[in-house]
Design an enzyme around this catalytic site. Structure first.
Site, PDB file in Angstrom:
ATOM      1  CG  HIS A 161     -38.459  19.748 -46.618  1.00  0.00           C
ATOM      2  ND1 HIS A 161     -39.735  19.382 -46.973  1.00  0.00           N
ATOM      3  CD2 HIS A 161     -38.164  20.846 -47.354  1.00  0.00           C
ATOM      4  CE1 HIS A 161     -40.193  20.212 -47.899  1.00  0.00           C
ATOM      5  NE2 HIS A 161     -39.259  21.115 -48.139  1.00  0.00           N
TER       6      HIS A 161
ATOM      7  CG  ASN B 202     -43.131  21.295 -51.436  1.00  0.00           C
ATOM      8  OD1 ASN B 202     -42.483  20.574 -50.695  1.00  0.00           O
ATOM      9  ND2 ASN B 202     -42.848  22.569 -51.614  1.00  0.00           N
TER      10      ASN B 202
ATOM     11  CE1 TYR C  77     -33.660  22.316 -52.705  1.00  0.00           C
ATOM     12  CE2 TYR C  77     -34.077  20.183 -51.728  1.00  0.00           C
ATOM     13  CZ  TYR C  77     -34.494  21.456 -52.041  1.00  0.00           C
ATOM     14  OH  TYR C  77     -35.745  21.867 -51.675  1.00  0.00           O
TER      15      TYR C  77
END
Ligand code: NDP
Length: 505
Positions: free
Chosen positions: A57, A130, A340
């Site tokens: 990303h 997404n 993350y």
């Protein structure tokens, strides 16, 4: 020399700069003197301007806005930002491609990231989804391998159709996402004209401690619009930043994009008895089984003032929950809960949560975390840096605890149920949802990419398409000039869905 009226240029430390055009030299021809501290500092800071790009990303655009509740869901969740119809919460959203580098084209065939940060009064809640409701893999152990195959070949530094299709054709559960990716939904026309999905299943729990499993769908109010394969290829050259530009320009002219949030909700009892694993991210919950209900609306109405500060430094995590929202056992989600925050600490540093775009806005951060690189607030001052303490400082609030969930079983490397079940939804999408034009474009897009892989991989992947739907497999095989009977035999050979791995050269 007299100073011009107006603001004075300073160094990063606030000292006035006398000259920002001519370096300090010994004589008119140099060399430059090391005592030109302004020059040294300016170059040294410039040398460090780039931070590591996101592993995935990397290319993205973002905007600020708000979320407004339109449907009463208080019987399902105690989340305060969802507590009242009409209630508004500030949000920041970031859209992105996945596999490309920071300078890659916006019209690449790729899923699109759809991440939203809700600045709620109970802290920041992130929905990191997404534009597709499913994913290629369902176990985080496969994630680094999968991403390697979407990036560049370690030897040639080129995108490589063999590694792309080798992995996917050995990962039959990817067939549903591959079918969406190679439909025109794999090349959305803009970030505004696509849906966003939580993809994962999450938990909602109410004030009584009852919990539910939910999937979130942000439906675009601009309507779905996609590029065809040739249009997307063309746009890569004409305007590689087309989606970034479109989002910025739409907001700048007051044409604010919006999405309707719908939620599918399952009770724990329904989930236990459901005909497939409701936590398997390669599957959707059919709308006929679990009809979506409307919850709210997101509107983006403000462009960032500074890209680096607000978009590049934005850090989302599917592990940022607020009371009323929690994780599900979805294995891919469980891996993301760790990954993350971990990648943001690497990319932005251990105090990235203090950066203005990441810091809470509607609540106050009060923790015993201290120190670390770039700690730029008062670092807790002279207050206690430990818990428990006797100073009437911040204390845990047990009333915010999520409900207890019953978990049992043998510790082992369990697999999700696999086999024919992995092909059902890809087949339904091909046969029942797509139009003739959608199917035609899908076949063209697959053939246009798969033709670059070697023949054993073409055969193996075509057999997977066949297992989703015989017509789908036949049309791909014909488009590639393969022996159709060979593909059919390969598809029939292994009813478990795993087509044997033939070694390739
Ligand atoms: P439904 O007919 O109730 O829903 C079909 C869904 O498919 C709609 O949400 C629609 O989204 C979406 N859709 C339409 N065209 C395409 C396309 N070319 N590519 C991908 N999605 C498309 O059927 P089911 O719920 O029974 O699902 C059937 C299949 O639809 C699934 O197997 C799945 O592949 C796909 N799908 C299902 C979703 C779900 O949550 N149930 C969500 C998205 C896709 P829209 O309204 O935005 O046009």
């Amino acid at each position: 020399m007299k100073k011009k009226k107006g603001k004075t240029l300073t160094t990063g430390f606030g000292m006035p700069v006398d000259n920002d055009l001519d370096s300090l030299t010994a004589g008119p021809h140099g060399p430059i003197l090391m005592q030109d501290m302004h020059l040294m500092e300016k170059l040294a800071h410039f040398d460090r301007e780039r931070i590591p790009e996101r592993v995935v990303h990397a290319k993205g655009a973002g905007a600020h806005g708000y979320f407004e509740v339109t449907g009463d869901v208080t019987k399902y969740t105690r989340a305060r930002f969802l507590s009242e119809v009409g209630k508004r919460t500030e949000v920041f959203a970031r859209f992105s491609t996945v596999g490309g580098e920071k300078g890659s084209a916006d019209s690449e065939r790729d899923p699109r990231g759809f991440a939203i940060k809700f600045y709620t009064e109970d802290g920041n809640y992130d929905m990191v989804g997404n534009n597709t409701p499913v994913f290629f893999i369902r176990d985080p152990l496969k994630f680094p391998d999968f991403i390697h195959t979407q990036k560049r070949h370690p030897g040639t530094n080129l995108k490589d159709a063999n590694m792309f299709w080798d992995f996917l054709s050995l990962t039959p559960e990817s067939i549903h996402q591959v079918t969406i990716l190679f439909s025109d939904r794999g090349t959305p026309r803009t970030f505004r004209h696509m849906n966003g999905y939580s993809s994962h299943t999450y938990m909602w729990y109410n004030a009584k401690g009852q919990y539910y499993w939910v999937k979130l769908h942000f439906k675009t109010e601009q309507g779905i619009e996609n590029f065809s394969g040739p249009e997307a290829d063309h746009m890569r050259g004409v305007d590689p930043d087309c989606a970034t530009r479109d989002l910025h320009e739409a907001i700048a002219r007051g044409d604010f994009p919006s999405w309707r949030l719908e939620v599918q909700i399952m009770t724990p009892e329904q989930a236990r008895e459901y005909r497939f694993d409701p936590f398997d991210i390669t599957k959707v919950w059919p709308h006929a089984d679990v009809p979506p209900i409307e919850v709210g609306r997101m509107v983006l109405n403000r462009n960032p003032d500074n890209y680096f500060a607000e978009v590049e430094q934005a850090a989302f995590s599917p592990g940022n929950f607020v009371p009323g929202v929690g994780p599900s056992p979805d294995k891919l989600l469980q891996g993301r809960l760790f990954s993350y925050h971990d990648t943001h600490r690497h990319r932005l540093g251990p105090n990235y949560h203090l950066l203005p775009v990441n810091a809470p806005k509607a609540s106050k951060m009060d923790s015993y975390q201290r120190d670390g690189a770039m700690r730029f607030d008062d670092n807790g001052g002279g207050g206690p840096n430990y818990w428990p303490n006797s100073y009437n400082a911040a204390a845990p609030d047990p009333t915010t605890a999520p409900p207890a969930v019953d978990v049992s079983g043998m510790a082992a490397r369990h697999q999700y149920a696999s086999g024919d079940i992995d092909f059902v939804q890809a087949g339904a999408l091909y046969r029942d949802v797509m139009t003739d034009t959608d199917r035609e474009h899908l076949i063209d897009n697959v053939v246009g990419h798969l033709k670059n892989a070697c023949e054993p991989l073409q055969l193996r992947q075509s057999a997977l398409f066949w297992k989703a739907d015989p017509e789908y497999g036949r049309r791909v095989a014909q488009g590639l000039g393969l022996n159709v009977k060979e593909v059919e035999d390969l598809a029939a050979m292994n009813q478990e869905g795993r087509v044997a791995a033939t070694p390739i050269q």
